[in-house]
Design an enzyme around this catalytic site. Sequence first.
Site, PDB file in Angstrom:
ATOM      1  N   LYS A  91      36.751 -31.420  28.316  1.00  0.00           N
ATOM      2  CA  LYS A  91      37.592 -31.532  27.120  1.00  0.00           C
ATOM      3  C   LYS A  91      38.506 -32.755  27.146  1.00  0.00           C
ATOM      4  O   LYS A  91      38.722 -33.386  26.111  1.00  0.00           O
ATOM      5  CB  LYS A  91      38.425 -30.259  26.937  1.00  0.00           C
ATOM      6  CG  LYS A  91      37.600 -29.049  26.483  1.00  0.00           C
ATOM      7  CD  LYS A  91      38.523 -27.956  25.941  1.00  0.00           C
ATOM      8  CE  LYS A  91      37.749 -26.850  25.271  1.00  0.00           C
ATOM      9  NZ  LYS A  91      37.253 -25.815  26.150  1.00  0.00           N
ATOM     10  N   GLU A 140      48.054 -29.371  24.394  1.00  0.00           N
ATOM     11  CA  GLU A 140      47.805 -29.655  22.985  1.00  0.00           C
ATOM     12  C   GLU A 140      48.851 -28.943  22.149  1.00  0.00           C
ATOM     13  O   GLU A 140      49.336 -27.882  22.545  1.00  0.00           O
ATOM     14  CB  GLU A 140      46.470 -29.007  22.588  1.00  0.00           C
ATOM     15  CG  GLU A 140      45.327 -29.915  22.383  1.00  0.00           C
ATOM     16  CD  GLU A 140      44.047 -29.142  22.072  1.00  0.00           C
ATOM     17  OE1 GLU A 140      43.013 -29.670  22.450  1.00  0.00           O
ATOM     18  OE2 GLU A 140      44.078 -28.043  21.470  1.00  0.00           O
ATOM     19  N   ARG A 147      25.161 -28.060  23.247  1.00  0.00           N
ATOM     20  CA  ARG A 147      24.112 -27.061  23.474  1.00  0.00           C
ATOM     21  C   ARG A 147      23.839 -26.319  22.183  1.00  0.00           C
ATOM     22  O   ARG A 147      24.527 -26.514  21.187  1.00  0.00           O
ATOM     23  CB  ARG A 147      24.599 -26.059  24.515  1.00  0.00           C
ATOM     24  CG  ARG A 147      25.937 -25.433  24.098  1.00  0.00           C
ATOM     25  CD  ARG A 147      26.394 -24.351  25.050  1.00  0.00           C
ATOM     26  NE  ARG A 147      27.806 -24.051  24.916  1.00  0.00           N
ATOM     27  CZ  ARG A 147      28.331 -23.214  24.038  1.00  0.00           C
ATOM     28  NH1 ARG A 147      27.564 -22.591  23.170  1.00  0.00           N
ATOM     29  NH2 ARG A 147      29.629 -23.001  24.001  1.00  0.00           N
TER      30      ARG A 147
HETATM   31  P1  ADP Z   1      29.987 -20.559  20.965  1.00  0.00           P
HETATM   32  O1  ADP Z   1      30.935 -21.677  20.760  1.00  0.00           O
HETATM   33  O2  ADP Z   1      28.538 -20.840  20.918  1.00  0.00           O
HETATM   34  O3  ADP Z   1      30.403 -19.369  20.228  1.00  0.00           O
HETATM   35  P2  ADP Z   1      31.218 -19.681  23.306  1.00  0.00           P
HETATM   36  O4  ADP Z   1      32.204 -20.733  23.635  1.00  0.00           O
HETATM   37  O5  ADP Z   1      31.647 -18.383  22.761  1.00  0.00           O
HETATM   38  O6  ADP Z   1      30.108 -20.320  22.426  1.00  0.00           O
HETATM   39  O7  ADP Z   1      30.314 -19.447  24.576  1.00  0.00           O
HETATM   40  C1  ADP Z   1      28.964 -19.081  24.462  1.00  0.00           C
HETATM   41  C2  ADP Z   1      28.555 -18.407  25.714  1.00  0.00           C
HETATM   42  O8  ADP Z   1      28.585 -19.287  26.800  1.00  0.00           O
HETATM   43  C3  ADP Z   1      29.410 -17.245  26.060  1.00  0.00           C
HETATM   44  O9  ADP Z   1      28.565 -16.304  26.616  1.00  0.00           O
HETATM   45  C4  ADP Z   1      30.373 -17.806  27.082  1.00  0.00           C
HETATM   46  O10 ADP Z   1      30.774 -16.797  27.970  1.00  0.00           O
HETATM   47  C5  ADP Z   1      29.528 -18.853  27.748  1.00  0.00           C
HETATM   48  N1  ADP Z   1      30.263 -20.057  28.119  1.00  0.00           N
HETATM   49  C6  ADP Z   1      30.850 -20.933  27.297  1.00  0.00           C
HETATM   50  N2  ADP Z   1      31.381 -21.959  27.972  1.00  0.00           N
HETATM   51  C7  ADP Z   1      31.126 -21.737  29.263  1.00  0.00           C
HETATM   52  C8  ADP Z   1      31.411 -22.452  30.469  1.00  0.00           C
HETATM   53  N3  ADP Z   1      32.074 -23.605  30.475  1.00  0.00           N
HETATM   54  N4  ADP Z   1      30.981 -21.932  31.626  1.00  0.00           N
HETATM   55  C9  ADP Z   1      30.302 -20.778  31.630  1.00  0.00           C
HETATM   56  N5  ADP Z   1      29.997 -20.066  30.534  1.00  0.00           N
HETATM   57  C10 ADP Z   1      30.404 -20.523  29.357  1.00  0.00           C
HETATM   58  P1  ADP Z   2      36.483 -22.860  24.233  1.00  0.00           P
HETATM   59  O1  ADP Z   2      35.848 -23.940  25.016  1.00  0.00           O
HETATM   60  O2  ADP Z   2      36.972 -21.740  25.051  1.00  0.00           O
HETATM   61  O3  ADP Z   2      35.637 -22.459  23.052  1.00  0.00           O
HETATM   62  P2  ADP Z   2      38.209 -24.170  22.274  1.00  0.00           P
HETATM   63  O4  ADP Z   2      38.995 -25.410  22.506  1.00  0.00           O
HETATM   64  O5  ADP Z   2      37.020 -24.280  21.399  1.00  0.00           O
HETATM   65  O6  ADP Z   2      37.825 -23.547  23.670  1.00  0.00           O
HETATM   66  O7  ADP Z   2      39.194 -23.076  21.686  1.00  0.00           O
HETATM   67  C1  ADP Z   2      38.787 -21.744  21.486  1.00  0.00           C
HETATM   68  C2  ADP Z   2      39.649 -21.129  20.394  1.00  0.00           C
HETATM   69  O8  ADP Z   2      41.039 -21.138  20.776  1.00  0.00           O
HETATM   70  C3  ADP Z   2      39.622 -21.867  19.064  1.00  0.00           C
HETATM   71  O9  ADP Z   2      38.547 -21.429  18.263  1.00  0.00           O
HETATM   72  C4  ADP Z   2      40.969 -21.525  18.463  1.00  0.00           C
HETATM   73  O10 ADP Z   2      40.970 -20.241  17.883  1.00  0.00           O
HETATM   74  C5  ADP Z   2      41.862 -21.458  19.673  1.00  0.00           C
HETATM   75  N1  ADP Z   2      42.525 -22.748  19.939  1.00  0.00           N
HETATM   76  C6  ADP Z   2      42.184 -23.645  20.882  1.00  0.00           C
HETATM   77  N2  ADP Z   2      43.007 -24.703  20.868  1.00  0.00           N
HETATM   78  C7  ADP Z   2      43.901 -24.490  19.888  1.00  0.00           C
HETATM   79  C8  ADP Z   2      45.031 -25.221  19.373  1.00  0.00           C
HETATM   80  N3  ADP Z   2      45.387 -26.393  19.879  1.00  0.00           N
HETATM   81  N4  ADP Z   2      45.706 -24.690  18.331  1.00  0.00           N
HETATM   82  C9  ADP Z   2      45.343 -23.485  17.817  1.00  0.00           C
HETATM   83  N5  ADP Z   2      44.315 -22.760  18.256  1.00  0.00           N
HETATM   84  C10 ADP Z   2      43.607 -23.240  19.288  1.00  0.00           C
END
Ligand code: ADP
Ligand code: ADP
Length: 519
Positions: free
Chosen positions: A126, A210, A302
């Site tokens: 990230k 952030e 992905r």
């Molecule tokens: P999407 O954005 O497709 O909804 P998620 O962030 O919810 O995806 O993650 C999709 C799947 O991959 C989930 O089963 C989550 O537990 C797994 N996952 C996501 N990021 C990672 C990571 N960095 N390492 C391991 N598993 C991950």
């Molecule tokens: P992940 O890799 O776990 O999917 P993300 O950065 O996509 O992480 O964040 C997952 C969720 O957390 C977002 O969909 C949002 O709901 C919340 N989130 C993450 N960062 C922020 C932010 N800076 N402000 C508000 N909500 C956030």
Amino acid sequence: MATPASSSQPPFKKLLIANRGEIAVRVIRGARDIGIATVAVHSDVDANLPHVRLADEAYCIGPAPSAKSYLNTERILEVAKETGVDAIHPGYGFLSENAAFVDACEAAGITFVGPSGDAMRQMGDKIESRRTMKAAGVPIVPGTIDPVADPEEAIKIANGIGYPVAIKASAGGGGRGIRIVESEGEMARAMANAQDEARASFGDDAVFIEKYISPARHIEIQLIADKHGNVVTLGERECSIQRRRQKLIEEAPSTAVSPQLRAQMEEAAANVARAVNYYSAGTVEFLVYGEDEFAFLEMNTRLQVEHPVTEMTRGVDLVGDQLRIAAGEPLTYTADDRPLHGWSMECRIIAEDPFNGYLPSTGKIPYYREPAGPGVRVESMLHAGMEVSIHYDSLLAKLVTWGEDREQCRQRMKRALSEFQILGVSTSIPFHLAMLDDANFIAGDITTDYVESSFQIGDDRPDTSTHAALAAAAFLTKDGESAPAEPRLNGDGSRSRAWGMYARGKRTPLEIGWRRSYL
Ligand code: ADP
Ligand code: ADP
Ligand code: MG
């Protein structure tokens, strides 16, 4: 559109799917649709899962813990070489965003179905991706573009951008490694927690800061790009229905996105892809807030869990496209060839109890029935008789519906959810049914904190006596033999104590040692 000559030939002969569950099933089907043979891999506890049964060949790669099976690169590559596959699809999670695995596949002469290791390195992390985005002129959520390790420094930064702030793991995913900090006093503890979680989940404790933007919507752009520089954006998905920062319901399009905003976000996403010479399917996630403002969150390099809602509304097969692109074929369509058509929603069916703090639920599934009919698509890893264990992700199935408009799509989802019968474990189905009837949801008035801050599920619990009758019927029905509508027990019509335990949901049929003679 004319079909290019290349698309009549399968892009690969044989594909290994380095994953399990519903996504492995989805990828096997996508491969088979275009004539590619499939090899499944599985841990020892997963030997009877649908992906194992569906593939042309299947091999056990180790015991239940992921590190010893689905993350065991050496063993996976060994099977790949022994079976002579020419490509590996990683699904999502597990090895899908592991650039070292991409390199290892290349070194072994096997095509990885996904982006290059370099693009993944620039986007999977990230912090790195925030730097790349800033340089490419894409708006990012205000905050740091370097790791922060010292709470004192973190407080200085937070004072600069204003509370609340989010501390986020650079390697994070699946909503893990994120902590919200409301004030200075919470900083040190929240930072330590985020670092601990990041170290435990991702083996990397780098965190950054952030601005926490609330209220906001999570809206993401799907894109697909080939190895010849063609980038096609396929519109947005609305993913604001979340709990603990994990998505529960996704839809396409979003009620909040105007054609102008869509065009701006698509342009930003395409710039993201071009900035790293991206190819394959990818998703650029944004927060949308205020008056049509948006900021880059992260890129998922992905196939995503919620990709079907895009497939349903754009008439594409993202898995087929990924496979052809991996083999070097050019994309055969532009965005204009795939205009938005109708509306699609996806409900994630998760093994957890919405009436009991969303605690994870495990157990044997004595009875399973999927919905079907107009506009319904099910992506599932379930079958009757299987065991839902604690070892893996709690996503059991995805229910996807399509309609001419949002209302038809919603009605079909309600109908399909009410047809879906999964016994033996608690699932998120009652949550979805309640949400689909929620006035704010119906109005499209949703933000990422809606579920946790305002939504009430009510107490409309599933009727366990109906469930018990269904389970009894499932036990009795064998090769066309008909089952009684009501179970009769003890020969005289009275119910046994064991039955009572089952009917009240305290025991599964197997736990009470249910046998035909009981009925
Ligand atoms: P999407 O954005 O497709 O909804 P998620 O962030 O919810 O995806 O993650 C999709 C799947 O991959 C989930 O089963 C989550 O537990 C797994 N996952 C996501 N990021 C990672 C990571 N960095 N390492 C391991 N598993 C991950
Ligand atoms: P992940 O890799 O776990 O999917 P993300 O950065 O996509 O992480 O964040 C997952 C969720 O957390 C977002 O969909 C949002 O709901 C919340 N989130 C993450 N960062 C922020 C932010 N800076 N402000 C508000 N909500 C956030
Ligand atoms: Mg995300």
